[in-house]
Each structure stands twice: as C-alpha cells, then as structure tokens.
Scaffold this motif. Structure first.
Motif, mmCIF file in Angstrom:
data_model
loop_
_atom_site.group_PDB
_atom_site.id
_atom_site.type_symbol
_atom_site.label_atom_id
_atom_site.label_comp_id
_atom_site.label_asym_id
_atom_site.label_seq_id
_atom_site.Cartn_x
_atom_site.Cartn_y
_atom_site.Cartn_z
ATOM 1 N N ARG A 259 0.830 -1.205 0.000
ATOM 2 C CA ARG A 259 0.000 0.000 0.000
ATOM 3 C C ARG A 259 0.865 1.256 0.000
ATOM 4 O O ARG A 259 0.587 2.224 -0.721
ATOM 5 N N ASP A 260 1.948 1.247 0.817
ATOM 6 C CA ASP A 260 2.847 2.395 0.853
ATOM 7 C C ASP A 260 3.557 2.577 -0.487
ATOM 8 O O ASP A 260 3.722 3.702 -0.968
ATOM 9 N N ARG A 261 3.965 1.453 -1.101
ATOM 10 C CA ARG A 261 4.628 1.565 -2.400
ATOM 11 C C ARG A 261 3.677 2.126 -3.450
ATOM 12 O O ARG A 261 4.068 2.933 -4.296
ATOM 13 N N ASP A 262 2.407 1.706 -3.380
ATOM 14 C CA ASP A 262 1.422 2.231 -4.338
ATOM 15 C C ASP A 262 1.214 3.730 -4.140
ATOM 16 O O ASP A 262 1.053 4.486 -5.104
ATOM 17 N N ARG A 263 1.197 4.161 -2.872
ATOM 18 C CA ARG A 263 1.046 5.589 -2.613
ATOM 19 C C ARG A 263 2.212 6.394 -3.189
ATOM 20 O O ARG A 263 2.032 7.477 -3.762
ATOM 21 N N PHE A 264 3.407 5.838 -3.018
ATOM 22 C CA PHE A 264 4.583 6.485 -3.589
ATOM 23 C C PHE A 264 4.450 6.602 -5.097
ATOM 24 O O PHE A 264 4.712 7.657 -5.690
ATOM 25 N N ALA A 265 4.053 5.523 -5.723
ATOM 26 C CA ALA A 265 3.933 5.516 -7.179
ATOM 27 C C ALA A 265 2.900 6.540 -7.645
ATOM 28 O O ALA A 265 3.126 7.282 -8.614
ATOM 29 N N GLU A 266 1.753 6.577 -6.955
ATOM 30 C CA GLU A 266 0.708 7.544 -7.325
ATOM 31 C C GLU A 266 1.217 8.978 -7.197
ATOM 32 O O GLU A 266 0.979 9.821 -8.067
ATOM 33 N N HIS A 267 1.890 9.245 -6.098
ATOM 34 C CA HIS A 267 2.371 10.610 -5.867
ATOM 35 C C HIS A 267 3.424 10.995 -6.904
ATOM 36 O O HIS A 267 3.405 12.122 -7.440
ATOM 37 N N LEU A 268 4.351 10.094 -7.206
ATOM 38 C CA LEU A 268 5.387 10.390 -8.192
ATOM 39 C C LEU A 268 4.782 10.601 -9.571
ATOM 40 O O LEU A 268 5.207 11.498 -10.320
ATOM 41 N N ASN A 269 3.775 9.817 -9.926
ATOM 42 C CA ASN A 269 3.107 9.998 -11.219
ATOM 43 C C ASN A 269 2.426 11.368 -11.283
ATOM 44 O O ASN A 269 2.441 12.037 -12.319
#
Length: 732
Positions: A259-269
C-alpha cells in the motif's frame, strides 16, 4: 564554582569573605538563587535578574583567575565589589571612594584592565603593590599605549580604560587586606586619568552621521524589504512552521507495505503529470549524507528529501536504505523528468522591483534553512528602519520584544499615534525602567513585522531582530551583503557602499536630518515633519523621558545648522551677494552692524576679536530667529509681522512659530531669498510655465491665476540674480 583563593600568608581576612556578591551589591538572582561567593575566583553573573539584553554572557562572567598573583586577585575582587556596593559600611568610610554604584556593564572592562596592569607588574618582578611608584606607572602607560595586536598606538579612549584601574587602586587602598600601594601614593597625583590619557569627556552622541551616499541606498533597500518583501517572507514562515507543527511523527521502517509503495507511485506519477519538482534537501543535510559514506556525490537522489517526499505521498515512515532501493527506480525516473527543487516559495507571487524595472518573483525556491536566513535578513531590515526613524539607542532597541507594538490610539484630525514599549537603560538603575516611544507608522510596522517573524520561527527563540542580543553593526553587515548579492540584484536593489552603520550614528543621522531638513530619500519616502511631530508628541507624553533627550539633541543640531546658514549668508554679504526679498533690508542692516563690529575688533586686537569665534558670537543672536524653508529664510523676530500667522488668523503668543504651510515669502516682511534658493524657484517657474501651456485658452480665470504664480516666481528669480550687484559689490 572554582576553588577559593588561597589567602596570602600575611593577609588579613577580607570583610567580604564568605559573602554572596549579589547580596552585597544589592543585585538579584532569579527564583531566590544565590550569586557567586566573594571567595570564588570566577563570578558567574549570567543569571542576573533584570539584566539588559544588550549585556552578553561574556560580559557577565568575571574571571579573576587571569590575574597571576593570588593575593592580587583578592585585591581586585575587593575593589570590584567596592565599585558595585558604595553603600557598604566598609566602603562608605573611604574618603576617595565613588558614591554611585559602577555600572554592571563596565565591570568586565575593569577586570580586564586590572589584570593587564597587575600581570605587567608581576612580569616586571614587582611582588608587592607597596613598591609601585610613578616611574612604574609611566612605564606601564607607555606599554599600554602600544599594546595592540599589531603594535599600533591605542586611541585615548582605550588607553583611558586601561589606566583607570591603576588610579582606582589608590582610591580603595584602605579597604584592601592582602596588598596595597604605599600610604599616600596616588598614580599621577593631582591629574585625572582623562588628562593623562589625553581623552575628553563626552557629552551626548558624538558619533558622526551615516554618509549620505551610504544612507540613501541603505534606507531605500530597508524600506523596500520591510514594506514589499517582508509580508511575503512572514507569511511563508508562518506556513512552513504550521506544516512543521502539524505533520505526524514518522516511524522507522526497514520495509514498506504494498500500500505504501502504491502511494509512492501515485504521488510520483502526479508530480510528473503536473510538472512539480521533487523536494530538495538543504545544503547541510546533503553534506551530512556525503560525510556518512553511505551516499556518493554521483547519486541522482543525493539531493532528494526522502522524508518530505514520503509525507507528501502519505507515507509516515522514515525511508531507510532497504525501502529506498525498492523505490529507487521510480524516484530516479521522476527526478529525471521534473528535477529537484526546494519546497518553500514555489510559485512565488510577482512584486514590483525596487528599481521600478518590471516585476520579479519575491523569492526563488528556498529550503527551510534558507527561509530562516531570509527571515533574519528581513528582521535586520526592520532593525535598520526602526533605528533610523525612531532615534532609539542600541540598548533600547535590544529591549524591544514581541509585545512592544502597543495598539494605535487616535491623535488629532483623524491621525493615529503609534507607540513602542521598551525599557530605558542608559543612566538608570540596573535593568532600566519601562519606557514608551511615540514613532511614525513605518517604524511601528517594522517592529510589528519583526515580531511576527520572531513569534512564528521557533529557531530564533523569539528574538525580535533575529538575535537575542542584537548587535546593530553585525546585523547591518549581513543585510548589506545580501542586498549587494545576487538576490538583491534580482530584486532591483541598488548596491550599498561600504561605510560604518550602527545605532549610534543612525541616531545622529536622524537628529541632523530633523534639524537640517535635507532633500533626498529620507525626506521623500519618510516625511521628516511626521518624524518630528512623533518625537515631539513622545516628549509631551513623557516629559524628561528618552524622546525628550533625543529632542534636545535635535535642538542642538538645529541651532548649529542655523548658525552655519547665517554665517554663510553673512559671508555672501561680505562678498557683495545681497539677500533679496521683503525682509532683505533688515537682514542687510543686521549684517552691516556685525561687519562694522568685526572691523573695529580687528583694528584693536586682531588675534582674538577677529577670530571665527568672535564672528560666531556676533551672529548667534541673529541665527536664533532663523527658520530655514525650502524656498526662503524666515527671520522670525516679530510674530506680529508674520504674514503666515495673519493669513491663518492665528493668535500671536510668546510661543508662536512660523507656519511653513502658509508661507508667502514673496510678500512676508521677514522673509529673504538667497542664492541657495534659486534652483527651487527656477524649477517652480519651469513647472508653472509647462502647466500654463496645458490650460485651454477658454479657461481665462485659471490661466490668470497660474500666470500670476509664474510672474511671482520670475520676479523672485530676478531679485536673486540682481542681488549680486548690491551695495557691497558696487562699493568694492
């Protein structure tokens, strides 16, 4: 606490031995704490209650260990305590002791002076003060005169401070228990140390004013920073501090959930999509990363603030090396596309450049440390404005706090009175007394802005001007360096030349500006009339207070300036350049009388009576009536003849003063025009001529009114030009 001094074998017990220094000197420690004991070789007074903020910790740590001879340490301590406590029964009986307590701020210098003198004696082989004679004192003075780091001769004021302890030791000989000068010996007997050192006792502020070529760009920059840049900086500091206080505490995790990795990915995108740079670390943290050995200079993520990036992504965990390697590809790709930039001041609003050449963002992106530095620079500008427009001393500026801006109160005709609360230190009991200053709005707002920044930026510990003990010269140097640097140039600020600027010469500059009413930036941007009114109101509000003293300085400068103007007009008269205007006949008669008196004196005693001092004495009675205007001189000898009072319908009293706003110098019987006024009238004539040409011919009444103004200006110009062929010139 240090080991007590070892009493000399032949020494008596000091009457102060075992006593609390603060109790004897009637000084207070907070919360009932006791002060240092007399027998301690280090008197640490840094916790002294009500100590002025201008006192540094160094000045309150009185270290007697620097004196080599243990017996002389006791002598030095006895003398210092006697200077602080003249009311003590053991001191009061001494015939030559001072009757007023020595200022706590001066004690550190006294100890330094005694240490230099006593250690010099020890190095010369002297083991008892009884062997000191005038020859030794004279040799020491020669040594002290050149005892600078580079071997240059010291200034008389510095030499004075080095010699005072030498003579003070004679005044207190009857108190000393371990050693003393021989009975009856006083260094330089019959002469004061002021005379010996060649120093003069100072009265008032003798500092020179800030040179105009330094003052003009300095004030322009300080006012622009306070009025234009300052509010943006304060708002950004408040925003940054609020974010810092509201963000959750992060925890250390050595792995991240999906979940944390997905949040990172969303924010970076989202950052890539919106073109938002990744948050940048401050320079200090980047240096720490490199020094740790874990990061290399070539790492593309070296400057990325990973913790801030995690918070922005909603991940409240500190990013360690393990999680970083998992996220590295995503972060590197985003950094390559949008770059890295500091987070504060992004998208800064545009402001008008100080030079008027377009607009510029009020700041480039800043990290938190850079924002704090910019905040302290704004506070430095606030200090410059406050010192330059209030006339407050350095010790009084230091006492200003975040509560110093008192609420404005109505004054007259809808105007508001602005007051600052501080403390008056100089000439008062230790700690000073509460005081208020009535100031112009610009100074009041500068203090308010400094307080706003100090209240929000916890790193500054509430210091109003960025430091707990503001040294105006040091703060100004930092401000000037910033103005003369890249950011000052980007914002259109004119460079400030080198030159001394501190609270003392800013006070002198203001006093002279109020007395002389010059042109230039301070007259244009800050109405000197308003400053004078505020100062006068402050005097009326608290007679005998700080502003009364400052107003007296202004009066002295004004009298000096008027005497100089009168002397210049008299010398022009002697050269055949006559005054013109309705009051010229009376002034010429007065100058003729002075010229005749000088001629008579020169015939009798030319060396004395023909001197500049005699001229000053003869002109002083004339200059006391002078009121200098921008376009004329008003010789206000008889208020009943004053045209301005008649026009205004004002009653004539013993306190009547000319009303500059009602002045019509072309008709007033006490007004004169001189060559110095020609440019003002010529400029007015040119402006009036241009305005006349812009009035349509159909507006006859308006054209006639403006034509009359033009004719008056041209008539005054003709009179000024014709005055060069007056009686004195024709008879030459």
């Amino acid at each position: 606490m240090t080991t007590p001094s070892v009493l000399a074998a032949t020494g008596r017990r000091s009457p102060f031995s075992g006593l609390d220094v603060c109790t004897v000197a009637q000084l207070e420690m907070p919360h009932g704490n006791r002060g240092p004991l007399f027998d301690d070789d280090l008197w640490d007074m840094t916790g002294l209650a009500r100590a002025p903020k201008s006192l540094t910790p160094t000045a309150l740590r009185w270290d007697f260990r620097r004196i080599v001879n243990p017996a002389w340490r006791t002598v030095a301590k006895e003398m210092i305590l006697a200077l602080l406590a003249p009311q003590d029964e053991h001191v009061a009986v001494l015939p030559h002791a001072f009757r007023k307590p020595k200022a706590v701020s001066a004690v550190y210098g006294q100890i330094s002076g005694m240490a230099l003198w006593l250690n010099w004696l020890h190095a010369e082989g002297v083991r008892t003060l009884a062997d000191v004679d005038q020859n030794l004192c004279d040799r020491y003075m020669a040594f002290a005169s050149r005892s600078t780091r580079h071997g240059r001769t010291v200034q008389p004021s510095t030499l004075l401070n080095l010699l005072l302890p030498v003579q003070y030791l004679a005044f207190y000989s009857g108190l000393f228990t371990h050693d003393a000068y021989a009975p009856g010996f006083t260094p330089w007997a019959g002469r004061s140390v002021f005379e010996v050192a060649g120093a003069k006792k100072q009265a008032g502020n003798l500092s020179g004013p800030v040179p105009d070529h330094v003052f003009q760009p300095m004030m322009a920059a300080a006012l622009w920073v306070v009025q234009t840049l300052g509010p943006y900086v304060a708002e950004e500091i408040e925003r940054a501090q609020a974010q810092k206080e509201s963000r959750p505490t992060i925890g250390i995790r050595y792995s991240l959930s999906k979940r944390d990795r997905d949040r990172f990915a969303e924010h970076l995108n989202a950052c890539v999509r919106d073109g938002v740079p990744l948050p940048q670390l401050d320079r200090g943290s980047i240096t720490q990363r490199v020094r740790s050995g874990v990061w290399s200079l070539s790492d593309p993520l070296l400057e990325v603030n990973l913790d801030q990036l995690g918070r922005d992504a909603g991940v409240s965990k500190e990013i360690q090396i393990g999680p970083l390697e998992v996220l590295r590809p995503l972060i590197e790709e985003a950094a390559a596309k949008v770059g890295v930039a500091a987070v504060h001041g992004r998208g800064a609003a545009l402001v008008q450049r100080a030079d008027g050449n377009g607009t510029a963002p009020w700041t480039l992106p800043l990290d938190y440390r850079q924002l704090r530095t910019l905040g302290s620079l704004v506070q430095g500008a606030c200090l410059v404005v406050t010192a330059a427009l209030s006339g407050m001393r350095a010790s009084e500026l230091a006492e200003l706090s975040t509560d110093s801006c008192l609420p404005p109160t109505p004054a007259y005709s809808g105007a508001m009175r602005y007051r600052l609360a501080s403390r008056l230190i100089k000439g008062q009991e230790f700690g000073g007394v509460p005081e208020e200053w009535v100031v112009v709005e610009e100074a009041w707002r500068a203090v308010g802005l400094a307080a706003r920044i100090a209240q929000r930026d916890g790193s500054l510990n509430g210091a109003l001007f960025g430091r707990k003990r503001p040294a105006s010269a040091d703060i100004y140097i930092q401000f000037r360096t910033w103005v003369n640097g890249p950011e000052g140039g980007r914002l259109g600020l004119a460079p400030i030349p080198d030159g001394p600027v501190n609270a003392r010469n800013l006070r002198r500059t203001l006093a002279m500006a109020l007395a002389n009413r010059p042109g230039g930036l301070i007259a244009a941007k800050i109405h000197l009339k308003h400053v004078h009114v505020a100062t006068t109101e402050g005097y009326a509000h608290r007679p005998g207070g700080a502003q009364g003293i400052f107003l007296a300085e202004v009066g002295e400068e004004e009298a000096k300036h008027h005497l100089e103007l009168t002397a210049t007009a008299f010398r022009e008269f002697q050269a055949g350049i006559m005054p013109s205007g309705p009051g010229a006949r009376d002034v010429i008669a007065a100058f003729t009388h002075v010229d005749a008196a000088l001629a008579d004196h020169q015939a009798g005693e030319p060396k004395v009576l023909g001197s500049d001092r005699q001229l000053v004495n003869l002109l002083r009675s004339q200059s006391q009536f002078l009121h200098a205007g921008a376009a004329n001189y008003c010789w206000f000898k008889d208020p009943h003849k004053a045209l301005c009072l008649k026009i205004a319908g004002a009653p004539v009293t013993a306190d009547s003063k000319p009303m500059a706003g009602m002045c019509d110098s072309a008709r007033c019987p006490q007004a004169t025009h001189h060559p110095v006024h020609r440019k003002v009238w010529a400029d007015n004539a040119e402006r009036t001529r241009v305005f006349l040409g812009s009035i349509p011919r159909g507006h006859k009444a308006e054209r006639d009114r403006v034509r009359a103004d033009l004719d008056r200006s041209l008539r005054v110009l003709d009179e000024i030009d014709a005055a060069g062929t007056g009686p004195a010139q024709e008879g030459a």
